[in-house]
Design a protein around this motif. Structure first.
Motif, PDB file in Angstrom:
ATOM      1  N   LYS A 139      28.782 -18.091   8.373  1.00 24.52           N
ATOM      2  CA  LYS A 139      28.045 -18.075   9.644  1.00 24.52           C
ATOM      3  C   LYS A 139      27.601 -16.682  10.084  1.00 24.52           C
ATOM      4  CE  LYS A 139      28.246 -22.482  10.312  1.00 24.52           C
ATOM      5  NZ  LYS A 139      27.036 -23.228   9.921  1.00 24.52           N
ATOM      6  N   THR A 140      28.358 -15.643   9.685  1.00 28.20           N
ATOM      7  CA  THR A 140      28.024 -14.285  10.106  1.00 28.20           C
ATOM      8  C   THR A 140      27.589 -13.459   8.903  1.00 28.20           C
ATOM      9  OG1 THR A 140      29.601 -14.381  11.945  1.00 28.20           O
ATOM     10  CG2 THR A 140      28.876 -12.195  11.238  1.00 28.20           C
ATOM     11  N   LEU A 141      26.410 -12.844   9.042  1.00 29.26           N
ATOM     12  CA  LEU A 141      25.846 -12.019   7.974  1.00 29.26           C
ATOM     13  C   LEU A 141      25.977 -10.552   8.339  1.00 29.26           C
ATOM     14  CD1 LEU A 141      24.104 -11.578   5.392  1.00 29.26           C
ATOM     15  CD2 LEU A 141      22.081 -11.850   6.859  1.00 29.26           C
ATOM     16  N   GLY A 142      26.524  -9.746   7.431  1.00 25.59           N
ATOM     17  CA  GLY A 142      26.630  -8.303   7.645  1.00 25.59           C
ATOM     18  C   GLY A 142      25.592  -7.566   6.817  1.00 25.59           C
ATOM     19  N   MET A 143      24.911  -6.601   7.434  1.00 23.08           N
ATOM     20  CA  MET A 143      23.909  -5.792   6.741  1.00 23.08           C
ATOM     21  C   MET A 143      24.350  -4.339   6.738  1.00 23.08           C
ATOM     22  SD  MET A 143      21.385  -7.807   5.762  1.00 23.08           S
ATOM     23  CE  MET A 143      20.274  -6.464   5.302  1.00 23.08           C
ATOM     24  N   ILE A 144      24.360  -3.711   5.555  1.00 23.01           N
ATOM     25  CA  ILE A 144      24.676  -2.290   5.439  1.00 23.01           C
ATOM     26  C   ILE A 144      23.447  -1.582   4.884  1.00 23.01           C
ATOM     27  CG2 ILE A 144      26.104  -0.594   4.245  1.00 23.01           C
ATOM     28  CD1 ILE A 144      28.372  -2.630   4.351  1.00 23.01           C
ATOM     29  N   LEU A 158      18.299 -15.000   5.853  1.00 24.54           N
ATOM     30  CA  LEU A 158      18.243 -15.916   6.994  1.00 24.54           C
ATOM     31  C   LEU A 158      17.486 -17.195   6.659  1.00 24.54           C
ATOM     32  CD1 LEU A 158      17.677 -13.424   9.970  1.00 24.54           C
ATOM     33  CD2 LEU A 158      19.785 -14.601   9.313  1.00 24.54           C
ATOM     34  N   GLU A 159      16.614 -17.126   5.648  1.00 32.28           N
ATOM     35  CA  GLU A 159      15.905 -18.334   5.237  1.00 32.28           C
ATOM     36  C   GLU A 159      16.752 -19.221   4.328  1.00 32.28           C
ATOM     37  OE1 GLU A 159      12.065 -17.619   3.552  1.00 32.28           O
ATOM     38  OE2 GLU A 159      11.163 -17.177   5.499  1.00 32.28           O
ATOM     39  N   ILE A 160      17.676 -18.619   3.591  1.00 35.24           N
ATOM     40  CA  ILE A 160      18.450 -19.408   2.621  1.00 35.24           C
ATOM     41  C   ILE A 160      19.668 -20.070   3.265  1.00 35.24           C
ATOM     42  CG2 ILE A 160      20.077 -17.677   1.698  1.00 35.24           C
ATOM     43  CD1 ILE A 160      17.903 -20.072  -0.389  1.00 35.24           C
ATOM     44  N   ARG A 161      20.168 -19.502   4.353  1.00 35.77           N
ATOM     45  CA  ARG A 161      21.340 -20.061   5.039  1.00 35.77           C
ATOM     46  C   ARG A 161      21.143 -20.014   6.560  1.00 35.77           C
ATOM     47  NH1 ARG A 161      26.389 -20.328   2.250  1.00 35.77           N
ATOM     48  NH2 ARG A 161      25.852 -21.240   0.243  1.00 35.77           N
ATOM     49  N   ASP A 162      21.829 -20.926   7.254  1.00 40.53           N
ATOM     50  CA  ASP A 162      21.760 -20.952   8.721  1.00 40.53           C
ATOM     51  C   ASP A 162      22.838 -20.046   9.309  1.00 40.53           C
ATOM     52  OD1 ASP A 162      19.617 -22.733   8.923  1.00 40.53           O
ATOM     53  OD2 ASP A 162      20.936 -24.461   8.662  1.00 40.53           O
ATOM     54  N   PHE A 163      22.610 -18.746   9.233  1.00 41.79           N
ATOM     55  CA  PHE A 163      23.554 -17.810   9.846  1.00 41.79           C
ATOM     56  C   PHE A 163      23.410 -17.853  11.363  1.00 41.79           C
ATOM     57  CE2 PHE A 163      23.064 -15.913   5.576  1.00 41.79           C
ATOM     58  CZ  PHE A 163      24.403 -15.807   5.222  1.00 41.79           C
ATOM     59  N   GLU A 164      24.528 -17.695  12.058  1.00 44.24           N
ATOM     60  CA  GLU A 164      24.518 -17.753  13.519  1.00 44.24           C
ATOM     61  C   GLU A 164      24.488 -16.365  14.159  1.00 44.24           C
ATOM     62  OE1 GLU A 164      27.944 -20.098  14.477  1.00 44.24           O
ATOM     63  OE2 GLU A 164      27.005 -21.977  13.788  1.00 44.24           O
ATOM     64  N   LYS A 165      24.799 -15.332  13.348  1.00 42.74           N
ATOM     65  CA  LYS A 165      24.854 -13.973  13.892  1.00 42.74           C
ATOM     66  C   LYS A 165      24.649 -12.974  12.768  1.00 42.74           C
ATOM     67  CE  LYS A 165      27.764 -10.836  16.605  1.00 42.74           C
ATOM     68  NZ  LYS A 165      29.070 -10.617  17.270  1.00 42.74           N
ATOM     69  N   VAL A 166      24.014 -11.845  13.095  1.00 42.63           N
ATOM     70  CA  VAL A 166      23.866 -10.745  12.144  1.00 42.63           C
ATOM     71  C   VAL A 166      24.523  -9.505  12.740  1.00 42.63           C
ATOM     72  CG1 VAL A 166      22.284  -9.265  10.854  1.00 42.63           C
ATOM     73  CG2 VAL A 166      21.676 -11.661  11.274  1.00 42.63           C
ATOM     74  N   SER A 178      14.768  -2.027  13.258  1.00 39.61           N
ATOM     75  CA  SER A 178      13.930  -2.917  12.438  1.00 39.61           C
ATOM     76  C   SER A 178      14.684  -4.194  12.078  1.00 39.61           C
ATOM     77  CB  SER A 178      13.466  -2.205  11.163  1.00 39.61           C
ATOM     78  OG  SER A 178      14.577  -1.802  10.379  1.00 39.61           O
ATOM     79  N   LEU A 179      15.981  -4.071  11.805  1.00 31.84           N
ATOM     80  CA  LEU A 179      16.785  -5.257  11.493  1.00 31.84           C
ATOM     81  C   LEU A 179      16.969  -6.124  12.738  1.00 31.84           C
ATOM     82  CD1 LEU A 179      19.580  -3.894   9.107  1.00 31.84           C
ATOM     83  CD2 LEU A 179      17.470  -5.087   8.525  1.00 31.84           C
ATOM     84  N   ALA A 180      17.174  -5.481  13.876  1.00 26.81           N
ATOM     85  CA  ALA A 180      17.311  -6.226  15.132  1.00 26.81           C
ATOM     86  C   ALA A 180      16.050  -7.040  15.416  1.00 26.81           C
ATOM     87  CB  ALA A 180      17.608  -5.273  16.283  1.00 26.81           C
ATOM     88  N   SER A 185      13.187 -12.177  15.657  1.00 23.41           N
ATOM     89  CA  SER A 185      12.026 -12.996  15.309  1.00 23.41           C
ATOM     90  C   SER A 185      12.431 -14.312  14.660  1.00 23.41           C
ATOM     91  CB  SER A 185      11.086 -12.228  14.376  1.00 23.41           C
ATOM     92  OG  SER A 185      11.644 -12.123  13.073  1.00 23.41           O
ATOM     93  N   MET A 186      13.633 -14.339  14.084  1.00 24.08           N
ATOM     94  CA  MET A 186      14.113 -15.553  13.424  1.00 24.08           C
ATOM     95  C   MET A 186      15.177 -16.267  14.256  1.00 24.08           C
ATOM     96  SD  MET A 186      13.983 -14.296   9.441  1.00 24.08           S
ATOM     97  CE  MET A 186      13.965 -15.944   8.727  1.00 24.08           C
ATOM     98  N   GLY A 187      15.298 -15.837  15.525  1.00 24.94           N
ATOM     99  CA  GLY A 187      16.156 -16.548  16.474  1.00 24.94           C
ATOM    100  C   GLY A 187      17.641 -16.376  16.275  1.00 24.94           C
ATOM    101  N   VAL A 188      18.038 -15.227  15.713  1.00 25.50           N
ATOM    102  CA  VAL A 188      19.452 -14.974  15.451  1.00 25.50           C
ATOM    103  C   VAL A 188      19.872 -13.685  16.151  1.00 25.50           C
ATOM    104  CG1 VAL A 188      21.197 -14.642  13.648  1.00 25.50           C
ATOM    105  CG2 VAL A 188      19.191 -16.068  13.184  1.00 25.50           C
ATOM    106  N   PRO A 189      20.984 -13.692  16.892  1.00 24.87           N
ATOM    107  CA  PRO A 189      21.424 -12.467  17.576  1.00 24.87           C
ATOM    108  C   PRO A 189      21.880 -11.401  16.598  1.00 24.87           C
ATOM    109  CG  PRO A 189      23.046 -14.228  17.862  1.00 24.87           C
ATOM    110  CD  PRO A 189      21.846 -14.851  17.216  1.00 24.87           C
TER     111      PRO A 189
END
Length: 331
Positions: A139-144, A158-166, A178-180, A185-189
């Motif tokens: 559910k939670t995706l981390g970006m480094i 975000l297109e391959i899985r329904d993540f609820e938060k980044v 840019s990531l925010a 734009s894809m409706g994910v906080p």
């Protein structure tokens, strides 16, 4: 002259500016997934990579090529990294072009702009790994990292899985905007976090050009899938070797993973062996089970192979021809 072919030969050209409209993320995903499976079955192989410093403009230049017998695709990507492009010319620093050849005759068939293609195929590779290795309940995706590639990575994930938060971390936090924006734009906080909070992520994508480990083993919780997408050169390193020692390690191509990928350091220290590194194509084709438990850490070492570029370029050419958008030159 008997026996020589004299039929008209056509070169299909798809310039860089057309590719954004022609190549969907789904098409890039499908092409990469298919060629990874072909590699694992032995139907496709990459040729040795040529890479050299030019001694001009501090540039690195090289070639990646391969042949996919199953897909009927033969070719190469030529290009590299010009570190002063952005400041001096307003161009992106990575520049490349793909050439495709007829496997039956060796004649050149197509020339395709390789810049956006490279970004999209790299993002497709990490999302293929997420599809096949991440837990179903992630559910939670981390970006480094927050460089040029990171937004492509985030969109594809975000297109391959329904993540609820980044959640995101970058050495310079002010660059995370840019990531925010992509997440919004894809409706994910989206939330900027210190590295210690990466333990909250179920999937982590690292896309940096670091030469020192950024993500440590204790930043990763049991059951996490980690996609390491930045290490593609001797000396580069994004994650601590202890993480590879406790993870199940998968890659696009084992030979590259152990020599120029994330696995190079863990292998040189004797923490893992080459036989511990598995091809993701084997998971895709079903010959390897992939993730075996909910608390297993899986790690994908995405080193970037020429066959990815060729597979995606081939799908671009087919789309351009089908839509009547390609420039066709008689040779």
């Amino acid at each position: 002259m008997g026996g020589m072919q004299t039929d008209a030969h056509k070169l299909t050209i798809v310039p860089e500016g057309m590719i954004a409209d022609l190549l969907t993320r789904q098409a890039a995903f499908d092409a990469v997934e298919k060629v990874f499976a072909s590699m694992a079955s032995g139907e496709a192989r990459n040729f040795p990579v040529v890479r050299a410093a030019l001694g001009h403009e501090d540039a690195l230049y090289g070639f990646k090529g391969g042949f996919d017998r199953a897909g009927g695709v033969l070719g190469l990507k030529a290009g590299g990294y010009w570190p002063h492009n952005l400041e001096r010319r307003g161009l992106i620093n990575h520049q490349s072009t793909v050439l495709l050849f007829d496997p039956d005759s060796g004649r050149v068939n197509a020339m395709v702009g390789g810049n956006l293609l490279t970004a999209l195929r790299t993002a497709a590779a990490s999302s293929v790994s997420i599809k096949h290795l991440a837990r179903d309940d992630a559910k939670t995706l981390g970006m480094i990292g927050a460089g040029h590639q990171s937004a492509f990575q985030l969109r594809a994930a975000l297109e391959i899985r329904d993540f609820e938060k980044v959640i995101g971390w970058n050495l310079h936090p002010d660059k995370l905007g840019s990531l925010a924006q992509v997440a919004k734009s894809m409706g994910v906080p989206f939330e900027a976090v210190p590295l210690e909070r990466m333990t909250e992520a179920d999937v982590i994508i690292s896309i940096t050009s670091s030469f020192n480990a950024v993500l440590m083993a204790d930043h990763v919780s049991p059951g996490t899938h980690v996609a390491c997408m930045g290490t593609d050169t001797i000396g580069k390193q994004e994650v601590e070797v202890a993480l590879l020692a406790k993870a199940s390690v998968f890659t696009d191509e084992v030979a590259q993973s152990v020599s120029i990928g994330e696995a190079q350091h863990a292998i040189s220290m004797g923490l893992i062996t080459e036989t511990d590194v598995k091809q993701i194509g084997a998971v895709i084709s079903g010959s390897h089970v992939g993730r075996q438990s909910d608390d297993e850490i899986t790690l994908f070492d995405g080193t970037g192979v020429g066959l990815q570029d060729l597979a995606v370029a081939d799908s671009i050419v087919k789309a351009a021809v089908a839509q009547g958008l390609a420039t066709v030159v008689q040779l």
